[in-house]
Design an enzyme around this catalytic site. Structure first.
Site, short mmCIF file in Angstrom:
data_model
loop_
_atom_site.label_atom_id
_atom_site.label_comp_id
_atom_site.label_asym_id
_atom_site.label_seq_id
_atom_site.Cartn_x
_atom_site.Cartn_y
_atom_site.Cartn_z
N VAL A 269 -17.35 4.41 -4.85
CA VAL A 269 -17.86 3.08 -4.53
C VAL A 269 -19.20 3.17 -3.78
O VAL A 269 -20.18 2.53 -4.17
CB VAL A 269 -16.83 2.28 -3.69
CG1 VAL A 269 -17.42 0.94 -3.24
CG2 VAL A 269 -15.56 2.04 -4.50
N LYS B 288 0.85 -1.19 0.00
CA LYS B 288 0.00 0.00 0.00
C LYS B 288 0.88 1.23 0.00
O LYS B 288 1.99 1.22 0.54
CB LYS B 288 -0.89 0.02 1.24
CG LYS B 288 -2.19 0.78 1.05
CD LYS B 288 -3.19 -0.02 0.26
CE LYS B 288 -4.51 0.70 0.15
NZ LYS B 288 -5.54 -0.10 -0.47
N GLY C 270 -20.94 7.11 3.49
CA GLY C 270 -19.87 7.40 2.51
C GLY C 270 -20.39 7.21 1.09
O GLY C 270 -20.77 6.11 0.70
N GLY D 25 -18.71 8.13 -1.94
CA GLY D 25 -17.67 8.33 -2.95
C GLY D 25 -17.97 7.47 -4.17
O GLY D 25 -19.09 7.00 -4.35
N TYR E 106 -21.49 5.44 -3.61
CA TYR E 106 -22.62 5.90 -4.41
C TYR E 106 -23.12 4.79 -5.34
O TYR E 106 -24.33 4.59 -5.50
CB TYR E 106 -22.23 7.14 -5.23
CG TYR E 106 -23.42 7.78 -5.91
CD1 TYR E 106 -24.19 8.74 -5.24
CD2 TYR E 106 -23.81 7.41 -7.21
CE1 TYR E 106 -25.31 9.31 -5.83
CE2 TYR E 106 -24.93 7.99 -7.81
CZ TYR E 106 -25.66 8.93 -7.12
OH TYR E 106 -26.77 9.49 -7.71
#
Length: 357
Positions: free
Chosen positions: A192, A90, A188, A190, A194
């Protein structure tokens, strides 16, 4: 380009509570663009360490390191459980994605990724757009989720996997995967979150939505007839499913006692603040869909390149996330364990077999 000078002392890195046999940690800086990044390679047993790049205005370099270590370990387990020939890594960039991000900054990050000679492969994550990944790709081949490396934006596949995972969770708890009339609190909105909300709405669910970004909330209210709540209260709402799709560590000793839903199934990474939080959910009779199992659709999409831009295999593998979760839930009941303990065990079983081989 010099190593990043921060308040992190070397012993603080090696003794860090999130250190877990990480193979390589790189602190990267570029003075011209203001880049300050940390790249963590956790494990390359199964292949190169693949994991997204996150741009976030961390309060301190220590917090950024904490995130990089946790998220990279999570990617090892996610890639293993998804049956991919990849290890876990990451990257985090300390910046405000709305103010500080630039094409030059992402290109500088690409140069640092290239120096790792393919041991780390980067991709999109929170605060990073498909265009940002195209900028990174100008300076390294070790990037996925671009036009040249397959299907582009991975978020629709992450969302599809989460949707399938929610159906599997609902089937396990209520005996049917039908979402008609089920109340779902999506925290949330964003890329994803949405898209998850859209699919839930189309499947007949009643939506309660929340996000710190007001325009996204208004859009969901108009498109899905959703009800809005404060993001800090999303877990307290009476619902069948709580779907966290924002940042991690949202399931903790403060929030778990107030969760009203029977199921927690969402896209956010590292949802449990500590392992004890998974046990607390089990004690309360709340089914938890392990985050790295349910949100693997994106990583599946960026590793499977099909001729002609087709996504048949990707969709099949992503839809199969529901089946994997069902197996996890059944085995967790059989072994009187939490779902995330079983997911870890299944991922570790594959890693152990690969090390033996």
């Amino acid at each position: 380009m010099n190593a990043m000078h921060t308040s992190i002392h070397h012993s603080a890195v090696f003794d860090h509570p999130e250190m877990d046999g990480h193979e390589n940690i790189v602190f990267a800086q570029d003075h011209q663009t203001g880049l300050k990044a940390i790249i963590a390679v956790h494990d390359t047993t199964l292949g190169p360490a693949l994991g997204g790049c996150r741009v976030w205005p961390y309060d301190s370099p220590y917090d950024a390191l904490n995130d990089a270590l946790r998220l990279s370990r999570g990617m090892t387990y996610k890639n293993s459980l998804a049956g991919l020939p990849l290890g876990g890594g990451k990257a985090v960039i300390i910046a405000d994605p709305r103010k500080d991000k630039s094409v030059d900054l992402m290109e500088a990050f690409g140069r640092h990724v290239d120096r790792l000679s393919g041991t780390y492969i980067t991709a999109e994550d929170v605060g990073v757009s498909p265009d940002d990944m195209e900028a990174v790709a100008r300076f390294t081949d070790h990037v996925r989720g671009t036009k040249a490396t397959g299907l582009g934006d991975p978020s629709p596949y992450t969302a599809l996997g989460v949707f399938e995972g929610i159906k599997a969770s609902v089937a396990h708890v209520f005996g049917s995967a039908d979402l008609t009339g089920r109340t779902i609190s999506v925290q949330g909105l964003g890329h994803v979150g949405y898209d998850v909300a859209r699919q839930l709405h189309e499947a007949g669910a009643k939506l309660i939505v929340s996000d710190i970004h007001a325009p996204a909330v208004l859009k969901a209210i108009e498109a899905f007839g959703a009800t809005a709540v404060d993001p800090a209260e999303a877990h307290m709402i009476e619902a069948d499913v709580f779907t966290p799709c924002a940042l991690g560590a949202g399931l903790n000793s403060r929030t778990i006692p107030h969760i009203q839903a029977k199921i927690v199934a969402g896209a956010a990474n590292n949802q449990l603040q500590t392992p004890a939080d998974g046990i607390a959910l089990k004690k309360r009779g709340i089914l938890y869909a392990p985050d790295y199992a349910i949100n693997a659709g994106g990583v599946i999409s960026i590793t499977q390149v099909e001729p002609g831009g087709k996504d048949t295999v990707v969709r099949e593998k992503t839809i199969a996330i529901g089946k994997t979760l069902s197996q996890i839930f059944v085995r967790a009941e059989r072994e009187n364990a939490t779902p995330e303990q079983i997911a870890d065990k299944m991922a570790e079983e594959r890693l152990a077999a690969a090390r033996k081989a």
